[in-house]
Design a protein around this motif. Structure first.
Motif, PDB file in Angstrom:
ATOM      1  N   ALA A 107       0.909  -1.341   0.129  1.00 18.17           N
ATOM      2  CA  ALA A 107       0.080   0.068  -0.114  1.00 18.17           C
ATOM      3  C   ALA A 107       0.852   1.387  -0.172  1.00 18.17           C
ATOM      4  CB  ALA A 107      -0.961  -0.006   1.284  1.00 18.17           C
ATOM      5  N   SER A 108       0.480   2.085  -0.874  1.00 19.72           N
ATOM      6  CA  SER A 108       1.251   3.278  -0.801  1.00 19.72           C
ATOM      7  C   SER A 108       0.261   4.839  -1.071  1.00 19.72           C
ATOM      8  CB  SER A 108       2.255   3.414  -1.908  1.00 19.72           C
ATOM      9  OG  SER A 108       1.661   3.459  -3.057  1.00 19.72           O
ATOM     10  N   PRO A 109       0.545   5.879  -0.849  1.00 14.20           N
ATOM     11  CA  PRO A 109      -0.219   7.097  -0.704  1.00 14.20           C
ATOM     12  C   PRO A 109      -0.688   7.366  -2.088  1.00 14.20           C
ATOM     13  CG  PRO A 109       1.831   7.542   0.415  1.00 14.20           C
ATOM     14  CD  PRO A 109       1.980   6.387  -0.149  1.00 14.20           C
ATOM     15  N   ASP A 110       0.208   7.012  -3.164  1.00 11.61           N
ATOM     16  CA  ASP A 110      -0.051   7.259  -4.624  1.00 11.61           C
ATOM     17  C   ASP A 110      -0.361   6.003  -5.385  1.00 11.61           C
ATOM     18  OD1 ASP A 110       2.428   6.480  -4.233  1.00 11.61           O
ATOM     19  OD2 ASP A 110       3.289   8.108  -5.385  1.00 11.61           O
ATOM     20  N   GLY A 111      -0.499   4.719  -4.808  1.00  9.97           N
ATOM     21  CA  GLY A 111      -0.641   3.444  -5.375  1.00  9.97           C
ATOM     22  C   GLY A 111      -2.311   3.130  -5.461  1.00  9.97           C
ATOM     23  N   ASP A 112      -2.519   1.933  -5.978  1.00 11.95           N
ATOM     24  CA  ASP A 112      -3.607   1.492  -5.928  1.00 11.95           C
ATOM     25  C   ASP A 112      -4.505   1.194  -4.690  1.00 11.95           C
ATOM     26  OD1 ASP A 112      -4.109   1.635  -8.988  1.00 11.95           O
ATOM     27  OD2 ASP A 112      -3.042  -0.352  -9.142  1.00 11.95           O
ATOM     28  N   TYR A 113      -3.742   0.854  -3.812  1.00  9.45           N
ATOM     29  CA  TYR A 113      -3.973   0.561  -2.455  1.00  9.45           C
ATOM     30  C   TYR A 113      -3.483   1.275  -1.353  1.00  9.45           C
ATOM     31  CZ  TYR A 113      -5.037  -4.037  -4.589  1.00  9.45           C
ATOM     32  OH  TYR A 113      -5.789  -5.078  -5.488  1.00  9.45           O
ATOM     33  N   LYS A 114      -4.545   1.782  -0.632  1.00  4.97           N
ATOM     34  CA  LYS A 114      -4.166   2.770   0.215  1.00  4.97           C
ATOM     35  C   LYS A 114      -4.635   2.418   1.747  1.00  4.97           C
ATOM     36  CE  LYS A 114      -4.557   6.488  -2.924  1.00  4.97           C
ATOM     37  NZ  LYS A 114      -4.798   5.890  -3.861  1.00  4.97           N
ATOM     38  N   VAL A 115      -4.140   3.109   2.748  1.00  3.62           N
ATOM     39  CA  VAL A 115      -4.728   2.829   4.026  1.00  3.62           C
ATOM     40  C   VAL A 115      -5.920   3.680   4.240  1.00  3.62           C
ATOM     41  CG1 VAL A 115      -4.354   3.106   6.436  1.00  3.62           C
ATOM     42  CG2 VAL A 115      -2.586   2.300   5.031  1.00  3.62           C
ATOM     43  N   LYS A 116      -7.266   2.881   4.422  1.00  8.69           N
ATOM     44  CA  LYS A 116      -8.433   3.862   4.442  1.00  8.69           C
ATOM     45  C   LYS A 116      -9.032   3.838   5.809  1.00  8.69           C
ATOM     46  CE  LYS A 116     -10.613   3.468   0.057  1.00  8.69           C
ATOM     47  NZ  LYS A 116     -11.027   2.075  -0.863  1.00  8.69           N
ATOM     48  N   ASP A 117      -8.303   2.989   6.857  1.00  6.41           N
ATOM     49  CA  ASP A 117      -8.789   3.272   8.382  1.00  6.41           C
ATOM     50  C   ASP A 117      -7.414   3.448   8.926  1.00  6.41           C
ATOM     51  OD1 ASP A 117      -9.758   3.201  10.800  1.00  6.41           O
ATOM     52  OD2 ASP A 117     -11.118   1.763  10.525  1.00  6.41           O
ATOM     53  N   GLY A 258     -15.924 -15.221  -5.053  1.00  8.90           N
ATOM     54  CA  GLY A 258     -14.636 -15.906  -4.400  1.00  8.90           C
ATOM     55  C   GLY A 258     -14.459 -15.183  -3.113  1.00  8.90           C
ATOM     56  N   HIS A 259     -13.506 -14.751  -2.536  1.00 11.75           N
ATOM     57  CA  HIS A 259     -13.099 -14.517  -1.284  1.00 11.75           C
ATOM     58  C   HIS A 259     -12.347 -13.371  -0.855  1.00 11.75           C
ATOM     59  CE1 HIS A 259     -15.195 -18.143  -0.619  1.00 11.75           C
ATOM     60  NE2 HIS A 259     -15.273 -17.994   0.716  1.00 11.75           N
ATOM     61  N   ASP A 260     -11.167 -13.268  -1.799  1.00  9.95           N
ATOM     62  CA  ASP A 260     -10.110 -12.048  -1.493  1.00  9.95           C
ATOM     63  C   ASP A 260     -10.774 -10.752  -2.122  1.00  9.95           C
ATOM     64  OD1 ASP A 260      -8.136 -10.469  -1.637  1.00  9.95           O
ATOM     65  OD2 ASP A 260      -6.636 -12.043  -1.941  1.00  9.95           O
ATOM     66  N   PRO A 261     -10.770  -9.880  -1.344  1.00 10.80           N
ATOM     67  CA  PRO A 261     -11.309  -8.517  -1.765  1.00 10.80           C
ATOM     68  C   PRO A 261     -10.411  -7.544  -2.595  1.00 10.80           C
ATOM     69  CG  PRO A 261     -11.057  -8.142   0.614  1.00 10.80           C
ATOM     70  CD  PRO A 261     -10.712  -9.535   0.296  1.00 10.80           C
ATOM     71  N   SER A 262      -9.275  -8.070  -2.644  1.00 13.31           N
ATOM     72  CA  SER A 262      -8.082  -7.147  -3.385  1.00 13.31           C
ATOM     73  C   SER A 262      -8.395  -6.736  -4.703  1.00 13.31           C
ATOM     74  CB  SER A 262      -6.725  -7.718  -3.232  1.00 13.31           C
ATOM     75  OG  SER A 262      -6.183  -7.946  -2.059  1.00 13.31           O
ATOM     76  N   LEU A 263      -9.056  -7.746  -5.496  1.00 14.13           N
ATOM     77  CA  LEU A 263      -9.337  -7.139  -6.885  1.00 14.13           C
ATOM     78  C   LEU A 263     -10.950  -6.824  -6.957  1.00 14.13           C
ATOM     79  CD1 LEU A 263      -8.492  -7.479  -9.947  1.00 14.13           C
ATOM     80  CD2 LEU A 263      -9.699  -9.741  -9.889  1.00 14.13           C
ATOM     81  N   SER A 264     -11.729  -7.497  -6.180  1.00 12.87           N
ATOM     82  CA  SER A 264     -13.094  -6.816  -6.282  1.00 12.87           C
ATOM     83  C   SER A 264     -13.191  -5.399  -5.880  1.00 12.87           C
ATOM     84  CB  SER A 264     -14.011  -7.703  -5.383  1.00 12.87           C
ATOM     85  OG  SER A 264     -13.536  -8.161  -4.350  1.00 12.87           O
TER      86      SER A 264
END
Ligand code: XCC
Ligand code: SF4
Length: 630
Positions: A107-117, A258-264
């Motif tokens: 996760a990174s501030p400018d990437g696809d994945y961020k820290v939301k909580d 499926g199960h893993d939320p990363s893609l969905s």
């Protein structure tokens, strides 16, 4: 306002029958047909007395042949099979959790994945012995992710998350030798113990099954849940809909499964991409509609209100509507049947994980460092596929129900509007819940979880039990396919309070909740474990004393057995509606339904008559109340 009515089985059956006509027309094969071909099931398998762990076998236990070639008896074989079943489930949940740790790690501030909580990240850090003080968000996130990953293979010590259980539970687990060590080690130990020529002592095998379950529930699953919250946000109450009627005839439909939320999570995001929406318009569609089945669906419904098209046994129906441009899957609970089935329609069946490769699918490798681009490409493929829809084959059943979802522990506490301390939310407490339970306004709680299984009429056990329990003032917490059964029936609509006893109805009105709280996917049963531990602490009692039980009335997967093992080990009696493969051993059966009670204070109950199963749970809850003098 429209009158509130539950969807009936007859209505669901009509919808399915109509879709099965389509199946017949296109020459597709369905689970209903395959069940017939597989019936009757192999008795040796059902009783757990077939051993094929070495090539001297396979050995099957009969009255004439009471021992395998190595001399192992039915008890050893059943015990080994039970442990391997558990290991399969524990490995699966935990590996899902591991993927989430990896996602947090990139996760990174400018990437696809961020820290939301971020607040949750900071609350969790001390669990991993990390001081969040003065640390920048992503520095801390990466440190926590790495510490979480180390829980999988660390050479020494126990699972750190177990410190979040009650003191009494931690002592019990240590005393009984089931406090889980490294997650991968517990799976590995299970495989080692069950290799030819190792353990055949039921007691030892079942003890390890409990420990391996605990490494899932208080290890891999809990990390999956908690770090998903950090990444994607901790669920809050949100309104949505459920059942096949959520599929839209005039829009591009994409089903996540499926199960893993990363893609969905990414797909949900890109369904709102202006470029792709414009492309959809160009192709003659009025929008892009994301729906889901199984636990990936639960993940995105909890956080974004994405509608639930159905649960495990609905997955073929989704394709049979003829209106699905793509069904995008990650891992677990995906029927290999979806490949050939999709080929009968224009539907693209897209597999994305190296863990879940299937024939007749288009494989697009989900590389989390390129997740946004991959999601964009997938949504685009679906949009472009809209024009290929064969209108003659389209039939979308119109049933759907309104549902409120998103009840994480934090949200439950928030709803209860508590005031003092709790580990999941330092600003709140379960005190109001404890009070209504003590006063008897609510008699207790049942965690209804788990799958569908063709051995039970689709959703029947879930829904009948729910109706019965809420009528008896028992509040429900739900997850997995059970929660989706409730949603489809209408039990997650706040108006379902009308079906409750007076006490529970009052609570629903006061707190403004439905009588059945959707707590998420199956890894989120870890949320329920934290809830029961916090509740026990609040009441100053041990978890086995709580008027709370667990129930998986239609379970089918190895994961469900791993869950059962950690729920029981957490001190919560667990009621099963489908026979586990242990009937061939009186010793294993005795241990699971009685003996383990001496170790962990809770046991399994098995009953396939749903009416009786419900009565047994109510009786057990009332017994616990009586023992507490409340
Ligand atoms: Fe799978 Fe989780 Fe079972 Fe549903 S409930 S059939 S495991 S999707 Ni977990
Ligand atoms: Fe038969 Fe023993 Fe080999 Fe199992 S381990 S297949 S019981 S010989």
């Amino acid at each position: 306002m429209e009158e509130f009515k539950l969807t009936t089985y007859e209505q669901l059956q009509e919808d399915t029958d109509r879709l099965l006509e389509t199946a017949e027309k296109v020459g597709a094969n369905t689970w209903q047909e395959r069940v017939k071909n597989q019936t009757p099931h192999c008795k040796f398998g059902e009783n757990g007395v077939c051993c094929r762990i070495c090539t001297m076998g396979p050995c099957r236990i009969t009255p004439k042949a009471p021992r395998g070639i190595c001399g192992c008896d039915a008890h050893g074989i059943v015990g080994r099979n039970f442990l391997r079943f558990t290991a399969g489930g524990s490995a699966t949940h935990s590996d899902h959790g591991r993927e989430i740790c990896h996602t947090l790690h990139i996760a990174s501030p400018d990437g696809d994945y961020k820290v939301k909580d971020e607040a949750k990240l900071r609350r969790l850090a001390p669990v991993f012995d990390i001081d969040p003080e003065g640390k920048e968000t992503y520095e801390l996130a990466h440190e926590v992710a790495l510490a979480a990953l180390e829980e999988y293979g660390k050479p020494f010590g126990y699972q750190k998350m177990t410190k979040r259980a009650t003191k009494e539970r931690q002592e019990t687990w240590l005393r009984e030798g089931i406090l889980p060590r490294a997650i991968d080690r517990e799976v590995s130990t299970a495989m080692h113990m069950t290799h030819m020529g190792n353990s055949s002592l039921p007691e030892a095998l079942i003890r390890q099954a409990l420990r391996n379950g605990l490494s899932d529930g208080w290890g891999g699953s809990m990390m999956g849940t908690e770090l998903s919250d950090v990444l994607f946000g901790t669920p809050k109450e949100i309104e949505t809909e459920a059942d096949l009627g959520v599929i839209k005839e005039d829009e591009v439909n994409i089903c996540v499964h499926g199960h893993d939320p990363s893609l969905s999570e990414m797909i949900v995001e890109y369904a709102e991409n202006p470029e792709l929406l414009a492309l959809a318009k160009e192709k003659g569609a009025n929008g892009i509609n994301i729906v889901g089945v199984c636990c990936t669906s639960n993940e995105v419904t909890m956080r974004h209100g994405i509608p639930m098209a159905g649960n495990f046994l609905s997955q073929e129906n989704v394709v049979l509507t003829g209106a699905m441009e793509a069904i995008v899957v990650d891992v677990q609970c995906i029927f290999p049947a979806l490949g050939p089935l999709s080929k009968c329609f224009h539907t693209k069946f897209i597999t994305t994980s190296d863990i879940c490769r299937m024939p007749d699918s288009e494989f697009i490798h989900m590389d989390p460092t390129k997740a946004g681009q991959i999601a964009y490409d997938i949504v685009k493929m679906a949009v472009e596929n809209f024009a290929n829809r064969n209108k003659d084959l389209v039939y979308i059943p119109q049933h759907k129900q309104k549902a409120y979802v998103g009840y994480s522990c934090e949200e439950i506490i928030h709803k209860l509007d508590g005031v003092t301390n709790s580990q999941v939310d330092p600003t709140g407490t379960y005190r109001p819940l404890a009070q209504v339970v003590t006063s008897g306004v609510i008699r207790g709680a049942v965690a209804l979880v788990g799958c569908n299984n063709p051995k039970v009429r689709h959703d029947y056990a879930h829904v009948e039990l729910m109706k019965k329990l809420i009528a008896n003032d028992i509040i429900l917490v739900l997850s997995g396919c059970s929660a989706q059964a409730a949603a489809k029936a209408g039990l997650l609509d706040k108006r379902a309070k009308e079906l409750c006893g007076d006490g529970l109805k009052r609570v629903c009105e006061l707190v403004d909740i439905p009588p059945a709280l959707h707590m998420g996917s199956c890894v989120d049963i870890s949320r329920m474990m934290l809830l029961v531990c916090d509740l026990a602490n609040e009441l100053g009692i041990d978890t086995p004393q709580l008027p709370v039980v667990g129930c998986a009335p239609e379970y089918m997967s190895e994961k469900a057995v791993s869950i059962g093992n950690y729920v029981v080990s957490t001190g919560i009696d667990t009621f099963l509606g489908v026979q586990p493969y242990v009937a061939g051993s009186s010793e294993c059966t005795e241990l699971l339904t009685n003996g383990i009670g001496d170790w962990v204070g809770a046991t399994y109950y098995v009953e396939s008559d749903i009416e009786k199963l419900g009565d047994m749970m109510i009786e057990r809850i009332e017994e616990k109340r009586k023992a507490l003098g409340i």
